[in-house]
Design an enzyme around this catalytic site. Structure first.
Site, PDB file in Angstrom:
ATOM      1  NE  ARG A  46      -1.338   2.548   2.881  1.00 44.68           N
ATOM      2  CZ  ARG A  46      -0.869   3.697   3.351  1.00 44.68           C
ATOM      3  NH1 ARG A  46      -0.755   4.757   2.567  1.00 44.68           N
ATOM      4  NH2 ARG A  46      -0.474   3.802   4.614  1.00 44.68           N
ATOM      5  CD  GLU A  47       3.346   5.297   3.064  1.00 40.94           C
ATOM      6  OE1 GLU A  47       2.486   5.432   3.935  1.00 40.94           O
ATOM      7  OE2 GLU A  47       3.762   6.236   2.346  1.00 40.94           O
ATOM      8  CG  HIS A  83      -5.096   2.781   3.316  1.00 40.18           C
ATOM      9  ND1 HIS A  83      -4.591   3.892   2.691  1.00 40.18           N
ATOM     10  CD2 HIS A  83      -4.908   2.981   4.639  1.00 40.18           C
ATOM     11  CE1 HIS A  83      -4.124   4.727   3.598  1.00 40.18           C
ATOM     12  NE2 HIS A  83      -4.296   4.205   4.783  1.00 40.18           N
ATOM     13  NE  ARG A  86      -4.484   1.964  10.260  1.00 40.94           N
ATOM     14  CZ  ARG A  86      -3.677   1.603   9.253  1.00 40.94           C
ATOM     15  NH1 ARG A  86      -2.625   0.847   9.476  1.00 40.94           N
ATOM     16  NH2 ARG A  86      -3.952   1.970   8.021  1.00 40.94           N
ATOM     17  CB  THR A 114       1.427  12.235   7.670  1.00 36.73           C
ATOM     18  OG1 THR A 114       0.414  11.523   8.386  1.00 36.73           O
ATOM     19  CG2 THR A 114       1.124  12.167   6.188  1.00 36.73           C
ATOM     20  CG  HIS A 121       2.020   5.322   9.024  1.00 41.29           C
ATOM     21  ND1 HIS A 121       1.990   4.194   8.234  1.00 41.29           N
ATOM     22  CD2 HIS A 121       2.245   6.361   8.174  1.00 41.29           C
ATOM     23  CE1 HIS A 121       2.171   4.532   6.966  1.00 41.29           C
ATOM     24  NE2 HIS A 121       2.330   5.844   6.893  1.00 41.29           N
ATOM     25  CG  HIS A 125       5.894   9.028   6.143  1.00 40.14           C
ATOM     26  ND1 HIS A 125       6.092   8.711   4.828  1.00 40.14           N
ATOM     27  CD2 HIS A 125       4.652   8.598   6.457  1.00 40.14           C
ATOM     28  CE1 HIS A 125       4.993   8.138   4.343  1.00 40.14           C
ATOM     29  NE2 HIS A 125       4.095   8.054   5.326  1.00 40.14           N
ATOM     30  CG  HIS A 134      37.592  -2.541  11.008  1.00 41.87           C
ATOM     31  ND1 HIS A 134      36.312  -2.114  11.248  1.00 41.87           N
ATOM     32  CD2 HIS A 134      38.405  -1.492  11.325  1.00 41.87           C
ATOM     33  CE1 HIS A 134      36.340  -0.861  11.688  1.00 41.87           C
ATOM     34  NE2 HIS A 134      37.596  -0.467  11.724  1.00 41.87           N
TER      35      HIS A 134
HETATM   36  C1  HCA Z   1      -1.546   8.125   3.036  1.00 43.44           C
HETATM   37  C2  HCA Z   1      -1.199   8.742   4.370  1.00 43.44           C
HETATM   38  C3  HCA Z   1      -0.715   7.763   5.402  1.00 43.44           C
HETATM   39  C4  HCA Z   1      -1.886   7.062   6.066  1.00 43.44           C
HETATM   40  C5  HCA Z   1      -1.516   6.183   7.201  1.00 43.44           C
HETATM   41  C6  HCA Z   1      -2.681   5.383   7.758  1.00 43.44           C
HETATM   42  C7  HCA Z   1       0.096   8.614   6.405  1.00 43.44           C
HETATM   43  O1  HCA Z   1      -0.635   8.020   2.209  1.00 43.44           O
HETATM   44  O2  HCA Z   1      -2.656   7.778   2.778  1.00 43.44           O
HETATM   45  O3  HCA Z   1      -3.700   5.254   7.131  1.00 43.44           O
HETATM   46  O4  HCA Z   1      -2.521   4.871   8.873  1.00 43.44           O
HETATM   47  O5  HCA Z   1       1.317   8.626   6.315  1.00 43.44           O
HETATM   48  O6  HCA Z   1      -0.524   9.312   7.203  1.00 43.44           O
HETATM   49  O7  HCA Z   1       0.153   6.820   4.820  1.00 43.44           O
HETATM   50 CU    CU Z   2       2.194   7.053   5.204  1.00 45.65          CU
END
Ligand code: HCA
Ligand code: CU
Length: 404
Positions: free
Chosen positions: A22-23, A82, A143, A177, A212, A214, A307
């Site tokens: 997904r991501e 999602h 979720r 995010t 989550h 980044h 090393h």
């Molecule tokens: C996205 C944003 C998301 C959602 C994360 C989630 C983020 O690309 O849709 O649904 O838990 O980083 O907030 O990936």
């Molecule tokens: Cu994300």
């Protein structure tokens, strides 16, 4: 939540959600064919991740159908879909057959203003979406993610979590995010999650917390571990950290830390990771950087003479991670840094004995020369060097120019 779905979540104390499909597909140019997705899922399932976020069904028919195929495949891992907090998305998610549905909605004042929506209206929308999903499929794990939650007012996210749990959400995800959080500073995820949980507890609400993160600042894993320390128990990751911009937490690095530094957090088939990374790298077209933690070609290699010598006596002198659970081993590199000890070791590995004195010096010299050109000598090439030097009579011009 059905018993099966609940079991998928409770296998380890820390549940791992893999979002490669997904991501990861939100990384530029990355799109896996449905049969490749199936192969990736098989490995993820063998490795033991708890949830596989398999896509966003409204993006395409192929994704929607693919989620159904994966959901019916009978994996131990729970297959997830999602959805935005929209009826249409939620219905597609439920109809896909997934056992897990992630619903997200951004509640930051800036985004709400942009969309011309008030906070109460957005919360109502979230509650309706969650309730609809639960009503349509009571066993579904739902979720709710206030997208960009950590940059939204805490009070609004707390209120959103309260409303979401009231509507039936099983998990609330804390989303960084934009990868904005920094451990140890004013924007620590440890502090944020602690405050969030305290406020929820004050209202008698104790939802399971996911995180989550980044990687815009290269801190995704550090932040996720901070969230874990503050009580989150589900961590999102992806193979190679693939995702929007700089991506998210890298799965192999996460599993390395959980398995080697946080005993009791769970157990995973780490020896399957190399195959998974090979597959995802090939079909995503994204190379594994050579110095990438754990899965990079150089992750367990030793180069400098000091090393190599010490690592030969005990690899732990220069390694804090054990490569063996990953089916890997320390490698001594032959290049311009190579000393006699590393060379002798390489000779033993290729089963060549009886090389000493002048021949050994010549071979070492040739290895270093090759290294100075910016190349590593493989064991295969080492054989050729030995073969050549054995046959090269002393005193010939070629040898004289080489040593000059
Ligand atoms: C996205 C944003 C998301 C959602 C994360 C989630 C983020 O690309 O849709 O649904 O838990 O980083 O907030 O990936
Ligand atoms: Cu994300």
């Amino acid at each position: 939540m059905t018993d099966m779905n609940a079991a998928a979540l409770n296998r380890g104390k820390v549940a791992v959600l893999d979002a490669t499909l997904r991501e990861g597909e939100q990384a530029p140019g990355v799109c896996f064919a449905p049969h490749v997705k199936m192969a990736i899922c098989e490995l993820l399932d063998e490795i033991g991740v708890d949830i596989i976020e398999a896509g966003h069904p409204v993006v395409s028919d192929e994704i929607r159908r693919g989620i159904g195929v994966l959901a019916r495949r009978g994996f131990r891992a729970c297959i997830g879909a999602h959805a935005r907090a929209l009826r249409h998305d939620v219905e597609a998610g439920v109809d896909s057959g997934a056992g897990f549905l992630g619903i997200f909605l951004c509640l930051s004042p800036e985004r709400l203003r942009d969309r011309g929506v008030t906070l109460p209206a957005a919360l109502e929308c979230a509650a309706e979406s969650i309730a609809l999903a639960k009503e349509r499929q009571p066993g579904l794990i739902v979720r709710f993610t206030p997208e960009d939650g950590v940059r939204s007012p805490l009070a609004d996210v707390v209120e959103a979590a309260r409303v979401a749990v009231g509507a039936g959400a099983d998990i609330i995800s804390v989303a960084d995010t934009t990868g904005s959080m920094v451990p140890g500073g004013d924007r620590s995820l440890y502090d944020w999650v602690s405050r969030f949980r305290e406020r929820l507890a004050g209202q008698g609400s104790f939802p399971r917390i996911a995180v989550h993160c980044h990687n815009d600042r290269g801190l995704a894993l550090a932040n996720a571990l901070d969230a874990l320390r503050a009580g989150a128990s589900i961590i999102d990751a992806s193979v190679l950290g693939l995702g929007e911009r700089a991506g998210i937490v890298d799965l192999a690095s996460l599993l390395a830390v959980l398995s080697q530094d946080l005993p009791g957090s769970g157990s995973w088939r780490l020896d399957k990771l190399a195959e998974l990374y090979r597959l995802v790298s090939h079909y995503s077209g994204v190379d594994v950087p050579v110095h990438f933690p754990v899965m990079g070609r150089n992750a367990f290699s030793h180069c400098a003479g000091v090393h190599s010598q010490a690592a030969l006596r005990d690899p732990r002198h220069y390694q804090s991670l054990d490569p063996r659970p990953f089916g890997l081993r320390p490698e001594l590199i032959l290049d311009h840094m190579t000393g006699r000890t590393a060379l002798q070791h390489a000779l033993e590995r290729i089963g060549v004995s009886g090389i000493d004195g002048e021949l050994l010096s010549l071979v070492l010299e040739r290895v270093k020369e090759t290294g100075q050109k910016g190349r590593v000598v493989t064991l295969e090439e080492l054989r050729w060097i030995i073969d050549y030097e054995k046959r090269s009579p002393p005193g010939l011009p070629a040898r004289m120019t080489r040593t000059a």
